[in-house]
Write an enzyme that holds these catalytic residues in place. Structure first.
Site, PDB file in Angstrom:
ATOM      1  N   GLU A  57       0.825  -1.202   0.000  1.00  9.22           N
ATOM      2  CA  GLU A  57       0.000   0.000   0.000  1.00  9.22           C
ATOM      3  C   GLU A  57       0.861   1.255   0.000  1.00  9.22           C
ATOM      4  O   GLU A  57       0.656   2.181  -0.800  1.00  9.22           O
ATOM      5  CB  GLU A  57      -0.927  -0.005   1.213  1.00  9.22           C
ATOM      6  CG  GLU A  57      -1.825   1.209   1.311  1.00  9.22           C
ATOM      7  CD  GLU A  57      -2.838   1.238   0.192  1.00  9.22           C
ATOM      8  OE1 GLU A  57      -2.847   2.246  -0.545  1.00  9.22           O
ATOM      9  OE2 GLU A  57      -3.609   0.281   0.041  1.00  9.22           O
ATOM     10  N   ASP A 111       1.257   4.051  -3.059  1.00  4.69           N
ATOM     11  CA  ASP A 111       0.839   5.437  -2.836  1.00  4.69           C
ATOM     12  C   ASP A 111       1.948   6.431  -3.164  1.00  4.69           C
ATOM     13  O   ASP A 111       1.732   7.407  -3.890  1.00  4.69           O
ATOM     14  CB  ASP A 111       0.393   5.622  -1.386  1.00  4.69           C
ATOM     15  CG  ASP A 111      -0.891   4.883  -1.055  1.00  4.69           C
ATOM     16  OD1 ASP A 111      -1.511   4.342  -1.990  1.00  4.69           O
ATOM     17  OD2 ASP A 111      -1.264   4.834   0.126  1.00  4.69           O
ATOM     18  N   SER A 158      -7.228   2.238  -3.687  1.00  5.63           N
ATOM     19  CA  SER A 158      -5.998   2.689  -3.047  1.00  5.63           C
ATOM     20  C   SER A 158      -5.015   3.184  -4.096  1.00  5.63           C
ATOM     21  O   SER A 158      -4.055   3.879  -3.770  1.00  5.63           O
ATOM     22  CB  SER A 158      -5.372   1.558  -2.240  1.00  5.63           C
ATOM     23  OG  SER A 158      -5.149   0.436  -3.053  1.00  5.63           O
ATOM     24  N   ASP A 217     -16.598  12.444 -18.067  1.00  2.00           N
ATOM     25  CA  ASP A 217     -17.759  11.712 -17.560  1.00  2.00           C
ATOM     26  C   ASP A 217     -17.640  10.236 -17.915  1.00  2.00           C
ATOM     27  O   ASP A 217     -17.325   9.877 -19.046  1.00  2.00           O
ATOM     28  CB  ASP A 217     -19.034  12.303 -18.163  1.00  2.00           C
ATOM     29  CG  ASP A 217     -20.281  11.843 -17.438  1.00  2.00           C
ATOM     30  OD1 ASP A 217     -20.154  11.261 -16.336  1.00  2.00           O
ATOM     31  OD2 ASP A 217     -21.381  12.065 -17.967  1.00  2.00           O
ATOM     32  N   ILE A 218     -17.887   9.360 -16.936  1.00  5.13           N
ATOM     33  CA  ILE A 218     -17.850   7.910 -17.146  1.00  5.13           C
ATOM     34  C   ILE A 218     -19.287   7.404 -17.105  1.00  5.13           C
ATOM     35  O   ILE A 218     -19.984   7.592 -16.104  1.00  5.13           O
ATOM     36  CB  ILE A 218     -17.004   7.200 -16.067  1.00  5.13           C
ATOM     37  CG1 ILE A 218     -15.634   7.875 -15.929  1.00  5.13           C
ATOM     38  CG2 ILE A 218     -16.858   5.724 -16.387  1.00  5.13           C
ATOM     39  CD1 ILE A 218     -14.811   7.885 -17.189  1.00  5.13           C
ATOM     40  N   GLY A 244     -23.323  12.542 -16.074  1.00  5.07           N
ATOM     41  CA  GLY A 244     -23.258  13.368 -14.875  1.00  5.07           C
ATOM     42  C   GLY A 244     -22.802  12.553 -13.676  1.00  5.07           C
ATOM     43  O   GLY A 244     -22.261  11.460 -13.802  1.00  5.07           O
ATOM     44  N   ASP A 258     -22.665  10.110 -10.588  1.00  7.18           N
ATOM     45  CA  ASP A 258     -23.342   8.851 -10.287  1.00  7.18           C
ATOM     46  C   ASP A 258     -22.517   8.054  -9.293  1.00  7.18           C
ATOM     47  O   ASP A 258     -21.304   8.195  -9.209  1.00  7.18           O
ATOM     48  CB  ASP A 258     -23.554   8.016 -11.560  1.00  7.18           C
ATOM     49  CG  ASP A 258     -22.247   7.634 -12.233  1.00  7.18           C
ATOM     50  OD1 ASP A 258     -21.532   6.776 -11.698  1.00  7.18           O
ATOM     51  OD2 ASP A 258     -21.937   8.206 -13.294  1.00  7.18           O
TER      52      ASP A 258
END
Length: 607
Positions: free
Chosen positions: A300, A304, A522, A564-565, A583, A585
């Protein structure tokens, strides 16, 4: 500012009240919770087990701080960017003198001196480290060792505690008491592949892919491996190099996740040659360690720092290694050390005391919201607001469990509540559900789609009401849902999660000297944070303040700079979950969308 004389006049009648209220009274239950699902009573801890007891005093002027936060974060407000100083924030969250006096007298009556107490800069938190037997007497309670059946984790907690009744209005909460959260990295380990092999490199696709909608061109190999180059191409940041000397970025590390500097050099040599031999500042919080053995490199932590610091290089980077909530070992007669509080508050205490914290910070850890006591969640969220008011952008992973808790086989998730009623409900995550942070969901491939089911989390908070900056977009999404869909399974009036998204799968990361492909939200949170640091650079170089709390900007002017996805859904709890749509979601948890840096850099400079 009130004059000293005016303050004295206002407080004079209260001093008598404080003296009267300091008289000890009978204990009354302050908080009680049901035993959370999955936890069983294991036994009794040793009486000499030490606990760092944190006492939160009320913040009577928090609503005023919240007003300031929204004004300085709203791009349409005259005060936009006029962030508060550390001292101004502390003045706004300081407890009432009556509360200070009453609590001080109670602690003094129990034999504590000023030397026994650690106070936050605003004096709204008091920490005392004491044997468990003393805590039990103070709180009129009994602590037990609890075991989490699935993970094998142990905690020393109680399900109820009491305070003298005259203290209830002067103490907001005491922890660790009823907090059973497991505080885990927001990643699914099943998406960590076998070590990266040369075979994969030789089989990478050649050529490029063009997104017809945006005109962006990306190397075809980015659908097999995500690198810094891929992210720069996907998010329209090719060729941009930050240069503002006052810029900064931070990553939080918990649970003995160590960011390895040798791994970072391997990553830089592979993906960011200009950064080779550069490193990052390590800040230890509450005795957090900095183990640099390759054998102890954290997946992790490495993920990062490599992507957040790689994207934003040469922005000044900091890694916070925070101690706290190490696993309790019930078979030892002597405690290994003090039982610290949840690391969020340990880290927050520290960073709120910093004169100049990093301007953009990513955290890839979280809990199921329902495992966090409501009072604790509220208070922690209020501390995040303090950082936002000071000009700090906070990003949190939205989670990896679809609309469920992610703890069970996704095909059989039951999503049972912890309130003792065993109801079936969608399970949002915390701190992503806090309205004062930016929650980051996940996408994959190019052109981007929402990441695979059960790999990105979100939904609607059961603790926090929908903030005003979400009203238009979330209401529009809910109006398009079939009437009665998932009735009773989620809170339609709650804060929607996430706010934005970024790539979250197939990241090439170096861990323990080897390359892996790894994924989860993550990955998306530090990646998004890297681009926030670039946007801060644009503003700082133009003589403007940093962005600070992002959400009011993102839900207004910033929306025009997001991709937008619209493809996908997020299953869980025996349902298909929410669908992605035009938009905002929660479907597949992409929020408003992913960053288009080329557009956002113009928007952050627009009046």
């Amino acid at each position: 500012m009130l004059s000293f004389c005016r303050i004295a006049v206002l407080l004079s009648p209260l001093l008598g009240i404080a003296q009267a209220s300091s008289i000890p009274t009978a204990h009354k239950v302050k908080e009680d919770v049901s035993v959370p699902r999955g936890w069983v009573k294991y036994g009794e801890p040793p009486a000499n087990h030490r606990v760092a007891l944190k006492i939160a005093l009320p913040q009577p002027n928090f609503s005023e701080l919240e007003r300031h936060l929204y004004e300085v974060s709203d791009p349409d407000h005259a005060r936009y960017g006029h962030h508060l100083s550390k001292e101004e924030v502390e003045e706004l969250v300081a407890p009432h003198p009556e509360s200070l006096d009453t609590v001080n007298k109670w602690l003094s009556s129990l034999g504590f001196t000023d030397e026994d107490m650690v106070r936050s800069p605003a004096k709204d938190w008091i920490t005392i480290t004491i044997p468990l037997s003393k805590a039990e007497a103070m709180l009129d309670t009994k602590y037990y060792v609890w075991k989490h059946v699935e993970s094998g984790d142990y905690l020393v907690r109680t399900t109820s505690y009491s305070l003298p009744s005259n203290l209830h209005e002067h103490i907001e909460l005491v922890q660790p008491t009823t907090m059973f959260g497991r505080f885990k990295p927001e990643k699914s380990t099943i998406f960590k592949a076998t070590p990266f092999s040369n075979t994969l490199t030789t089989n990478l696709k050649s050529g490029s892919i063009v997104n017809a909608a945006s005109g962006v061109t990306v190397d075809a190999s980015c659908n097999q491996i995500i690198t810094l180059t891929c992210l720069q191409q996907i998010y329209n940041a090719v060729g941009f190099t930050p240069s503002a000397k006052s810029n900064s970025i931070g990553i939080t590390g918990y649970l003995e996740q160590f960011a390895n500097m040798q791994d970072l050099q391997l990553f830089f040599a592979d993906q960011q040659p200009n950064a080779v031999n550069s490193t990052f500042k390590v800040i230890s919080v509450a005795g957090g360690l900095n183990n640099q053995s390759l054998a102890d490199a954290g997946d992790e932590a490495d993920l990062d720092v490599q992507f957040a610091f790689g994207i934003s290089h040469p922005v000044s980077p900091t890694f916070f290694t925070t101690a706290g909530r190490a696993p309790f070992i019930p078979d030892l007669d002597e405690p290994a050390g003090d039982d610290e509080n949840e690391p969020y508050t340990t880290w927050l205490d520290f960073i709120l005391s910093m004169p100049n914290p990093p301007l953009a910070i990513s955290t890839s850890y979280g809990d199921d919201e329902q495992t966090v006591p409501f009072s604790f969640a509220q208070r922690t969220c209020a501390q995040f607001a303090q950082l936002g008011a000071r000009g700090v952008s906070l990003m949190f992973s939205s989670g990896d469990g679809g609309v469920g808790d992610g703890d069970e086989d996704p095909a059989t998730q039951t999503c049972i509540t912890n309130n003792g009623l065993n109801q079936t409900k969608f399970i949002p995550g915390f701190p992503a559900s806090c309205p004062f942070v930016t929650a980051v969901g996940g996408t994959s491939h190019f052109p981007e789609t929402a990441v695979s089911t059960f790999f990105s989390g979100g939904g609607f908070s059961n603790f926090f009401a929908r903030p005003s900056y979400q009203d238009k977009d979330v209401s529009a999404y809910l109006s398009k849902l079939p009437k009665g869909l998932y009735a009773g399974l989620f809170n339609p009036n709650g804060r929607g999660i996430p706010d934005v998204a970024a790539q979250s799968d197939l990241f090439k990361v170096f861990i323990g000297g080897q390359a892996f492909l790894i994924g989860g939200t993550s990955a998306s949170s530090p990646a998004f944070t890297g681009f926030v640091a670039l946007l801060n650079d644009v503003r700082l170089n133009a003589g403007l303040p940093p962005l600070g709390f992002l959400n009011p900007f993102l839900y207004s002017k910033g929306f025009a700079g997001l991709n937008d996805i619209t493809i996908g859904n997020n299953g869980g709890c025996g349902t298909p979950g929410f669908n992605a749509s035009t938009g905002w979601d929660p479907g597949k948890f992409t929020g408003l969308g992913t960053p288009n840096f080329g557009e956002l850099r113009k928007l952050v400079l627009s009046p």
